[in-house]
Design a protein around this motif. Structure first.
Motif, short mmCIF file in Angstrom:
data_model
loop_
_atom_site.label_atom_id
_atom_site.label_comp_id
_atom_site.label_asym_id
_atom_site.label_seq_id
_atom_site.Cartn_x
_atom_site.Cartn_y
_atom_site.Cartn_z
N GLU A 76 12.49 -8.30 0.08
CA GLU A 76 13.35 -7.35 -0.62
C GLU A 76 13.31 -5.97 0.04
OE1 GLU A 76 12.06 -6.89 -4.67
OE2 GLU A 76 9.97 -7.19 -4.13
N ARG A 77 12.15 -5.62 0.62
CA ARG A 77 12.06 -4.33 1.29
C ARG A 77 11.22 -4.47 2.56
NH1 ARG A 77 10.58 -3.33 -3.79
NH2 ARG A 77 8.49 -2.59 -3.26
N VAL A 78 11.42 -3.55 3.49
CA VAL A 78 10.65 -3.55 4.73
C VAL A 78 10.43 -2.09 5.13
CG1 VAL A 78 12.71 -3.72 6.22
CG2 VAL A 78 10.52 -4.58 7.06
N ARG A 79 9.32 -1.85 5.83
CA ARG A 79 8.98 -0.48 6.23
C ARG A 79 9.03 -0.32 7.74
NH1 ARG A 79 3.85 0.96 2.27
NH2 ARG A 79 5.07 1.05 0.34
N ALA A 80 9.29 0.92 8.18
CA ALA A 80 9.30 1.23 9.61
C ALA A 80 9.03 2.71 9.79
CB ALA A 80 10.66 0.88 10.22
N HIS A 81 8.53 3.08 10.99
CA HIS A 81 8.53 4.49 11.37
C HIS A 81 9.98 4.97 11.34
CE1 HIS A 81 8.34 8.08 13.87
NE2 HIS A 81 7.02 8.09 13.67
N TRP A 82 10.19 6.20 10.87
CA TRP A 82 11.57 6.68 10.69
C TRP A 82 12.40 6.58 11.97
CZ3 TRP A 82 13.29 10.69 13.67
CH2 TRP A 82 12.32 11.50 14.26
N GLY A 111 8.72 8.93 3.76
CA GLY A 111 7.40 9.55 3.85
C GLY A 111 7.50 11.06 4.00
N ASP A 112 6.38 11.76 3.71
CA ASP A 112 6.37 13.23 3.70
C ASP A 112 6.79 13.85 5.03
OD1 ASP A 112 5.46 13.11 1.16
OD2 ASP A 112 3.34 13.44 1.66
N ARG A 113 6.46 13.19 6.14
CA ARG A 113 6.77 13.78 7.45
C ARG A 113 7.87 13.02 8.19
NH1 ARG A 113 1.11 14.11 7.94
NH2 ARG A 113 1.07 12.71 9.72
N ALA A 114 8.57 12.13 7.50
CA ALA A 114 9.70 11.41 8.12
C ALA A 114 10.86 12.38 8.31
CB ALA A 114 10.12 10.23 7.26
N LEU A 119 16.24 10.96 8.00
CA LEU A 119 16.79 9.95 7.09
C LEU A 119 16.72 10.40 5.64
CD1 LEU A 119 15.26 6.81 8.82
CD2 LEU A 119 17.54 7.78 9.12
N LYS A 120 17.72 9.97 4.88
CA LYS A 120 17.83 10.35 3.47
C LYS A 120 17.86 9.09 2.60
CE LYS A 120 18.77 14.82 4.27
NZ LYS A 120 17.94 14.83 5.50
N ILE A 121 17.39 9.23 1.37
CA ILE A 121 17.47 8.14 0.40
C ILE A 121 18.94 7.70 0.28
CG2 ILE A 121 17.17 7.51 -2.04
CD1 ILE A 121 14.49 8.00 -0.89
N GLY A 122 19.15 6.39 0.31
CA GLY A 122 20.50 5.85 0.14
C GLY A 122 21.23 5.61 1.45
N GLN A 123 20.71 6.19 2.55
CA GLN A 123 21.37 6.03 3.85
C GLN A 123 21.22 4.60 4.35
OE1 GLN A 123 19.98 8.98 6.60
NE2 GLN A 123 21.47 8.44 8.18
N ARG A 124 22.28 4.08 4.98
CA ARG A 124 22.23 2.71 5.51
C ARG A 124 21.72 2.75 6.95
NH1 ARG A 124 27.35 -0.48 4.12
NH2 ARG A 124 26.26 -1.77 2.59
N VAL A 125 20.73 1.89 7.23
CA VAL A 125 20.11 1.85 8.56
C VAL A 125 19.95 0.40 9.01
CG1 VAL A 125 18.80 3.99 8.22
CG2 VAL A 125 17.77 1.79 7.58
N GLY A 136 0.82 -1.21 0.00
CA GLY A 136 0.00 0.00 0.00
C GLY A 136 0.85 1.25 0.00
N PRO A 137 0.18 2.43 0.13
CA PRO A 137 0.94 3.69 0.11
C PRO A 137 1.85 3.78 1.33
CG PRO A 137 -1.45 4.07 0.06
CD PRO A 137 -1.25 2.62 0.29
N LEU A 138 3.01 4.41 1.16
CA LEU A 138 3.94 4.60 2.28
C LEU A 138 3.35 5.61 3.25
CD1 LEU A 138 6.90 3.85 3.18
CD2 LEU A 138 7.61 6.00 2.11
N GLY A 139 3.35 5.29 4.55
CA GLY A 139 2.84 6.22 5.56
C GLY A 139 3.69 7.48 5.62
N ALA A 140 3.07 8.59 6.05
CA ALA A 140 3.77 9.88 6.05
C ALA A 140 5.03 9.86 6.91
CB ALA A 140 2.82 10.98 6.52
#
Ligand code: ZN
Ligand code: ZN
Length: 339
Positions: free
Chosen positions: A124-130, A73-76, A79-85, A24-28
């Motif tokens: 392949e991918r996983v989501r989390a609160h920032w 997400g818009d309000r995360a 964190l930046k694209i490409g950053q390792r976490v 689904g859509p990525l949370g803000a």
């Protein structure tokens, strides 16, 4: 909609099979992480097998994630694209209860585990609160860092929480996935470290992880020689032990701290607690600030899990290896080329 491919169990005790879900859509306030490596923790086995009665299927296990941010997400924040976490046991918490406001997000009643009602890192991918996607220090080796996110913080957090001092004498019971990390942290903390193990064939390796002394936990006479000597005793095994005997190793005001998920009730003699003013406690992983501090500490002291690698598409072999007690000492799944 966004499809994510992974490996899921369709029911308790079942083999993992390829599985695709719509995220689904990525949370803000969410971020999405492309997984590079994911540790296989004993808790993954417990959740796959529904040992704790909490599992929801289909379920994609994996809660020791290392990867790079691919969507924000818009309000995360931060964190930046490409950053390792890294992502550990939790992917979210309410952010407004007393525990969240005081940095103990892992104790939040609404904390959302990565692999319960949410799909984890064998994908392949996983989501989390920032806030729960913790930046990885650049000097940490990414391919072995995954187990720090759950196993590492589980044994590190109690040293902070209970104010263990460099002058303290610390015992670690069980030299496996958790214990070999606990030895490294306690040694780097400055403590005098005693390892208790049922397998003395590991004694030399155990000293290599930082133990000053190795004691056979099967030999009551040897354990009793440690009576009245320890300030802090960490239990990392998940099987019942002779708790009254182990309590005797503590000095007055000493603490026995449990991080292994022993399912059987623990019979603790009240009189020993009272006369020595001793404590028994437990704790679950750690909050985001503690995870970040642990990663920083591990990087500074060059601490790392000792890991065995399996490709993600051999995940069932990896699970069998861990379930058979053969892991030395943590298992990491490599995602490269898996999707
Ligand atoms: Zn909360
Ligand atoms: Zn875990």
């Amino acid at each position: 909609m966004t499809s994510i491919n992974g490996w899921a169990a369709q029911g308790a005790k079942q083999r993992l099979e390829p599985f695709t879900y719509e995220a689904g859509p990525l949370g803000a306030e969410e971020v999405e992480v492309a997984v590079e490596y994911c540790g296989l923790c004993h808790s993954d086995l417990s959740i796959i097998n529904n040992d704790w009665g909490l599992s929801r299927y289909p379920l994609i296990p994996g809660h020791e994630v290392i990867g790079r941010i691919v969507a924000v997400g818009d309000r995360a924040k931060e964190l930046k694209i490409g950053q390792r976490v890294g992502i550990g046991w939790n992917v979210d918490s309410c952010m407004h209860c007393h525990e969240c406001l005081t940095g103990n997000h892992n104790l939040c009643r609404e904390a959302a585990p990565t692999i319960i009602g949410h799909h984890g890192g064998f994908a392949e991918r996983v989501r989390a609160h920032w806030l729960w996607a913790i930046p990885l220090p650049g000097t940490l080796e990414a391919s072995s860092a995954g187990p720090l996110l759950c196993g590492g913080v589980t044994v590190f957090a109690p040293l902070l929480t209970y104010g263990v001092k460099p002058t303290d004498r610390v015992g670690i019971v069980g030299i496996g996935g958790l214990g070999h990390l606990a030895l490294q942290f306690a040694r780097a903390w400055g403590c005098e470290v005693t390892a208790f193990t049922s397998d003395l064939s590991k004694a030399e390796e155990t000293r290599g992880f930082g133990a000053h002394r190795v004691v056979s936990s099967r030999n009551s006479a040897e354990v009793l020689k440690m009576a009245n000597s320890l300030d802090f005793l960490m239990i990392t095994v998940n099987v019942p032990l002779d708790w009254p005997l182990l309590l005797k190793t503590l000095k007055p005001n000493g603490r026995m701290h449990v991080v292994g998920a022993v399912l059987e009730p623990m019979a603790i003699p009240a009189f020993d607690l009272i006369m020595g003013q001793k404590s028994v406690s437990g704790s679950p992983t750690g909050g985001p600030a503690v995870i970040a501090a642990m990663l920083d500490f591990a990087a500074r002291h060059h601490l790392a899990p000792q890991v065995e690698h399996f490709p993600l598409n051999k995940v069932n072999d990896a699970i069998a290896h861990l379930a058979a007690g053969k892991a030395r000492y943590r298992v990491v799944l490599d995602h490269a080329g898996s999707f």
